[in-house]
Design an enzyme around this catalytic site. Sequence first.
Site, PDB file in Angstrom:
ATOM      1  N   ASP A   1       0.840  -1.203   0.000  1.00 52.13           N
ATOM      2  CA  ASP A   1       0.000   0.000   0.000  1.00 52.13           C
ATOM      3  C   ASP A   1       0.869   1.245   0.000  1.00 52.13           C
ATOM      4  O   ASP A   1       2.020   1.206   0.450  1.00 52.13           O
ATOM      5  CB  ASP A   1      -0.849   0.071   1.284  1.00 52.13           C
ATOM      6  CG  ASP A   1      -1.718  -1.138   1.470  1.00 52.13           C
ATOM      7  OD1 ASP A   1      -2.022  -1.806   0.476  1.00 52.13           O
ATOM      8  OD2 ASP A   1      -2.082  -1.399   2.635  1.00 52.13           O
TER       9      ASP A   1
HETATM   10  N1  URA Z   1      -1.098  -5.900   4.103  1.00 55.37           N
HETATM   11  C1  URA Z   1      -1.577  -4.646   4.070  1.00 55.37           C
HETATM   12  O1  URA Z   1      -2.586  -4.364   4.680  1.00 55.37           O
HETATM   13  N2  URA Z   1      -0.903  -3.726   3.352  1.00 55.37           N
HETATM   14  C2  URA Z   1       0.217  -3.989   2.680  1.00 55.37           C
HETATM   15  O2  URA Z   1       0.792  -3.097   2.039  1.00 55.37           O
HETATM   16  C3  URA Z   1       0.709  -5.292   2.731  1.00 55.37           C
HETATM   17  C4  URA Z   1       0.039  -6.244   3.449  1.00 55.37           C
END
Ligand code: URA
Length: 233
Positions: free
Chosen positions: A103
């Site tokens: 993310d």
């Molecule tokens: N889980 C999440 O919530 N975000 C990420 O970027 C990776 C794993």
Amino acid sequence: MTLLQAIQSQGVGSRKQCLALIERGHALIDGEVCLKPKQVVLPEQVSFYYDDELCVWQDRIVIMMHKPLGYECSAKPQHHPSVLDLLPSIYRARGVQPVGRLDVDTSGLLLLTDDGQLIHRLTHPKRHVPKTYQVTTCEPLNETQINALWQEIELNDEPRPVKAISVQQTASNELLLVIDEGRYHQVRRMLAAVGNSVDKLSRIQMGALPLPDDLPPGAWRSIEEADIGIELR
Ligand code: URA
């Protein structure tokens, strides 16, 4: 292999563009300019200039990056710069892509490659590549939450429950969580499902490959497939 073939294999343009690159004196053999497209070479001897950067011949590109916060793992980002902006332009020209996604608000270890088969092998659900996340939670973690993280967790709109491989509390608001799937926002949704939420999230290991201490956010380096430490063929 000829010099022209070696340059063409690097994905930097059409045959005509590669010929022009050689004619401009931008192709080198063992560090010396060579203007002869038909010169026979070992590809490892070849380097060339692309966008004013010296690039050495590479069969394929596999790199690890310390993804910084505020970058999107997409070639066409919506609201933030792309992690590809942190790489030399030739990597984008060669079609380097992130292996899975982190993310925009997540930092940490991100693999990128121009090898589509490698991406497939690393992201295929059946492969179960373990990924370790360092999670800082908004509220102190309690025993009920830790116990719940060890159990199967139902997430909205997911066909099957998810389950952590390992849960290790390291401080009142911190834990190391190992999962072997990559569902959308999985870690954030798992923490929400047990009644807490994520303040900070960083991926610190994939397979056998840890995020090195000497790789600061935004930095990257080439790796070998074997460094990932899982049988991929
Ligand atoms: N889980 C999440 O919530 N975000 C990420 O970027 C990776 C794993």
